[in-house]
Design an enzyme around this catalytic site. Structure first.
Site, PDB file in Angstrom:
ATOM      1  N   HIS A 324       0.787  -1.089  -0.025  1.00  0.00           N
ATOM      2  CA  HIS A 324      -0.140   0.029   0.004  1.00  0.00           C
ATOM      3  C   HIS A 324       0.746   1.280  -0.164  1.00  0.00           C
ATOM      4  O   HIS A 324       0.406   2.394  -0.541  1.00  0.00           O
ATOM      5  CB  HIS A 324      -1.042  -0.023   1.162  1.00  0.00           C
ATOM      6  CG  HIS A 324      -2.205  -0.914   0.986  1.00  0.00           C
ATOM      7  ND1 HIS A 324      -2.359  -2.275   1.134  1.00  0.00           N
ATOM      8  CD2 HIS A 324      -3.302  -0.453   0.553  1.00  0.00           C
ATOM      9  CE1 HIS A 324      -3.418  -2.357   0.898  1.00  0.00           C
ATOM     10  NE2 HIS A 324      -4.057  -1.689   0.573  1.00  0.00           N
ATOM     11  N   GLY A 325       1.990   1.158   0.624  1.00  0.00           N
ATOM     12  CA  GLY A 325       2.808   2.461   0.669  1.00  0.00           C
ATOM     13  C   GLY A 325       4.264   2.305   1.189  1.00  0.00           C
ATOM     14  O   GLY A 325       4.342   1.456   1.903  1.00  0.00           O
TER      15      GLY A 325
END
Lengths: 474, 366
Positions: A324-325
């Site tokens: 996600h990041g």
């Protein structure tokens, strides 16, 4: 170019009209491919060329895997593909993250370092299209899908603009057959497409973007807010991220329908889940199923006993968080969900061994309790997901569970509570099948009214400054 | 009814889908058309909240006092917060009706906006006999006031004739049409503010109650009775950031000059008297004027005075420094004092002069 912008409208309407005016399927495919390339190149031409180059290489690698009968050669080609795609992902998305983490670790150990961040532009949607390329290659390797022989078709599978930037992660076996199939105009399909699109637009404008105004000030400076405002912000973020992402997905599904394609749904009312495993069967379904099929199961899944199952769950969810990041808070979010899944397995086994307890938890109050607890755990996870630092997340959590006062502030606006109630009512209507019944029983003019009012209110309730889709950053 | 028959009856079909889509598109277009027409003709005050409130108040005052000549005070937020017509007093009646004085100032209104506001009033048949027009020197330097008005969507279809000469080259009517094609999006703040204020985003909400406390004569009393040193410094710094540079490099912009002259010409053509005035400024604010700026400003106002035969009142030193919120907006007590002084030194002599003119006209008539 985002779906809810004027620029996209100017782009899409001529494409749509020309698409259906063309009688030949090949011409339509070429048009979609050109439009998809233009859609991506409108961000940055170099990155569009990068995705085309990587897709072309994947195409030939898949052909090579299918053409070869030598297991070692097939495995080598697959490895090249996976390493190549993950390498691209790691370089563009995680290089600076790892450099920064290394620098901090060295500084913590008392060593001075001159490591500087690289100037890297993150290609939009790279997390999504690399996963699609990997799933295609693995399916070809496993013999579940035949290697695509038409480069244009394969390119369209990867570049198809409705799902290119923020998913859903499309499976080759679901999408590739649709490309060559001749599509006929269908008013029903158009209506479904419009309905999805309007629903997505309403979720994005009228709910997600408005919730951001309660979330951003609190997460920027949690110390300035009391417990009541913190809870409001956390609940608002739960709504924001759900409506933002599912809104985007609905728009993507709607646009795909308008072009005669069917994309799998990505959300199934996740906040009605009664346990964390169910949550992951309802939230970002394309990602969770990808992680299950291409990471969890290859690691061994749940076949190797409790310890190995827990290990596999933790690895899968941790990497899912990292996907996600490029931030340790996302990793923490993934670890938290891994732990929750592990705990859930234990609790489930415990309850199933006790029929009375199991029966009690299956009643309506028991179900509500489980649902509430699941929602609470998910909200705690969202704090890590949204916070930019561990300190900020810790402060938010502390103020959530240690009362700092419940005095209302400007955040406690009626508009926010109306939105919460409205979303809850919509969920209730969906669960009881009311929407489905209404959509087939209502007369056409009434349906038309509903569509026009949905669009009107979506535009009316949009806040002054639009926000980017949250999942674009992934 | 059997299950199969019920399913067949309620199965979606292409005809329904087509009709539903057509109805949806048609109804949406009609809704936008109705909204657009409404915002232009029936409820133009919705487009601009402060204007709508002031306009409604003015009409109400005119209905309550028919036959009384109208004297308008037009200007910026300085006049809006600083000049209370109720405190101007009036001479004992000599048989002629005392004028209705109304504060028609609008926050942020430069010369072009004032011209638009005047044209709108005249088009509606509201004809003031005299206008006291505030001049805010910094706004005379603004080149792109028209751009700002377009960006803030303060220009309606009926304003085009007035805007035509000021339409920025970078913009076009086509762009205006495009920006206003969907009023429910373009005017959403205004519509929500009037119809469903509870649904306004919380950052917007303070604006609505502020405008709703305008008094019956259009005066908006600031809610703060006083400010401490820190608040004053913060306000002054904000004003410095906004005005100091412009005052240092002061020049009369072509578009502002044109708009102001057009305003004065229109008043002369319609027989409306005009008096120009400058509102009070605190010493720190006045220090931002250079000697060259003062000379340019004085020369410009002198030219206007001679060309248009009007009075110019420089009231920049008429309030003590302690009476300011931020160096150029007056606190309530200072606004009351200023209004009384303005009444004594400007408005009452003006009324006396009007009375003399009427009497001399009456004598010539006999």
């Amino acid at each position: 170019m985002v779906f809810c912008s004027e620029q996209f409208l100017v782009f899409f309407v001529p494409i749509f009209l020309l698409y259906w005016a063309l009688p030949w399927q090949r011409a339509r495919t070429a048009l979609l491919l050109a439009a998809s390339f233009y859609f991506y190149a409108s961000w940055k031409l170099e990155l569009a060329l990068l995705i085309c180059a990587s897709t072309t290489i994947d195409f030939f690698l898949a052909r090579g895997i299918e053409a070869s009968s030598d297991p070692r050669r097939r495995r080598l080609l697959l490895t090249i593909n996976i390493v190549g795609n993950l390498g691209l992902l790691c370089y563009f998305k995680y290089a600076n993250f790892f450099l920064d983490s290394l620098r901090q670790a060295l500084q913590a150990a008392g060593m001075h370092t001159a490591l500087r961040p690289l100037e890297i532009l993150l290609p939009v949607g790279i997390s999504f299209y690399t996963f699609e390329a990997i799933n295609y290659m693995v399916d070809v390797y496993r013999g579940k899908v035949k290697a695509e022989r038409n480069l244009a078709h394969f390119m369209l599978f990867i570049l198809f603009f409705p799902h290119l930037v923020a998913g859903p992660i499309v499976r080759a076996r679901d999408f590739l057959p649709q490309i060559g199939r001749r599509k006929r105009w269908s008013w029903l399909r158009m209506e479904i497409g419009v309905r999805f699109f309007l629903m997505g637009l309403f979720k994005k404008f009228a709910i997600a973007d408005r919730m951001a105004q309660f979330v951003d000030p609190v997460f920027a400076d949690p110390v300035a807010f009391k417990t009541g405002a913190i809870w409001v912000a956390v609940l608002a973020y739960a709504l924001q991220i759900y409506c933002d992402f599912s809104g985007y997905t609905d728009m993507a599904l709607g646009i795909a329908h308008l072009l005669g394609f069917h994309l799998a749904r990505n959300f199934d009312m996740p906040y009605l889940s009664t346990n964390i495993a169910e949550f992951w069967r309802r939230w970002h379904i394309s990602l969770s199923s990808w992680l299950r099929d291409y990471l969890f199961i290859p690691l061994g899944g749940s076949r190797g006993g409790t310890w190995l199952t827990c290990r596999n769950l933790m690895i899968t969810m941790t990497l899912g968080g990292l996907w996600h990041g490029a931030s340790w808070t996302f990793v923490a979010w993934g670890v938290l969900h891994g732990l929750l899944l592990v705990v859930h397995r234990g609790v489930r086994a415990f309850c199933e061994a006790r029929p009375v307890l199991h029966a009690a938890l299956s009643t309506m109050p028991g179900t509500l309790l489980r649902g509430g607890l699941t929602f609470l755990c998910v909200c705690v996870g969202w704090v890590f997901f949204r916070a930019t630092t561990f300190g900020g997340a810790a402060e938010i959590l502390r103020r959530m569970f240690v009362s700092e006062g419940w005095r209302s502030s400007a955040l406690h606006s009626m508009g926010m509570w109306y939105t919460l109630v409205f979303v809850a009512l919509c969920h209730a209507a969906a669960v009881t099948g009311l929407w489905k019944r209404l959509s087939v029983r209502l007369p056409a003019p009434v349906l038309g009214w509903a569509y026009s009012l949905t669009l009107t209110f979506a535009l009316l309730l949009a806040p002054p400054t639009g926000k980017a889709f949250i999942y674009f950053q992934f | 009814m059997s299950e199969g028959r019920r399913r067949r009856r309620f199965r979606p079909h292409a005809g329904t889908a087509r009709v539903a889509l057509a109805w949806g598109l048609g109804l949406f277009a009609c809704l936008q058309l109705i909204l657009g027409v409404s915002l232009e003709w029936w409820t133009p005050g919705v487009r601009e909240l402060q204007h709508g409130i002031k306009h409604d108040l003015l009409r109400q005052r005119l209905r309550e006092t028919p036959g009384r000549p109208l004297v308008l005070f037009m200007g910026t937020s300085r006049t809006l917060n600083g000049l209370d017509p109720a405190k101007l007093s009036s001479l004992p009646a000599d048989g002629a009706p005392a004028p209705l004085a109304f504060n028609f100032a609008h926050a942020g209104a430069g010369p072009l906006r004032q011209l638009l506001l005047l044209r709108r009033l005249l088009d509606e048949g509201i004809h003031p006999t005299h206008i006291f027009l505030e001049v805010l020197p910094a706004l005379l330097s603004v080149e792109n006031e028209a751009e700002g008005l377009l960006d803030e969507k303060l220009v309606g279809w009926r304003d085009w004739p007035a805007m035509a000469r000021y339409w920025p080259e970078a913009r076009s009517r086509a762009e205006w049409c495009r920006a206003n094609l969907v009023p429910c999006a373009a005017q959403r703040y205004q519509l929500l503010g009037r119809l469903l204020p509870h649904l306004l985003s919380w950052q917007w909400q303070p604006d609505w109650p502020t405008w709703s406390v305008v008094n019956g004569w259009g005066f908006l009393r600031d809610r703060r009775e006083s400010v401490d040193e820190a608040q004053y410094r913060k306000g002054l710094e904000s004003a410095r950031h906004r005005y100091a540079g412009t005052l240092r490099d002061f020049h009369i912009s072509t578009s502002a000059d044109r708009a102001l002259r057009e305003f004065l010409d229109l008043c002369r053509a319609r027989g409306i008297g005009v008096t120009l005035y400058l509102m009070p400024e605190a010493r720190p604010f006045r220090d931002w004027y250079t000697a060259a700026t003062e000379k340019k400003l004085r020369d410009y106002l002198d030219r206007l005075r001679k060309e248009h035969h009007l009075a110019v009142i420089d009231a920049r030193r008429w309030a003590p420094d302690a009476g300011f919120l931020d160096g150029h907006h007056l606190l309530p007590a200072a606004a009351a004092d200023f209004s009384c002084r303005f009444g004594r030194e400007v408005y009452q002599p003006f009324l006396a002069q009007q009375r003399c003119s009427r009497n001399s006209v009456a004598r010539r008539g006999t």
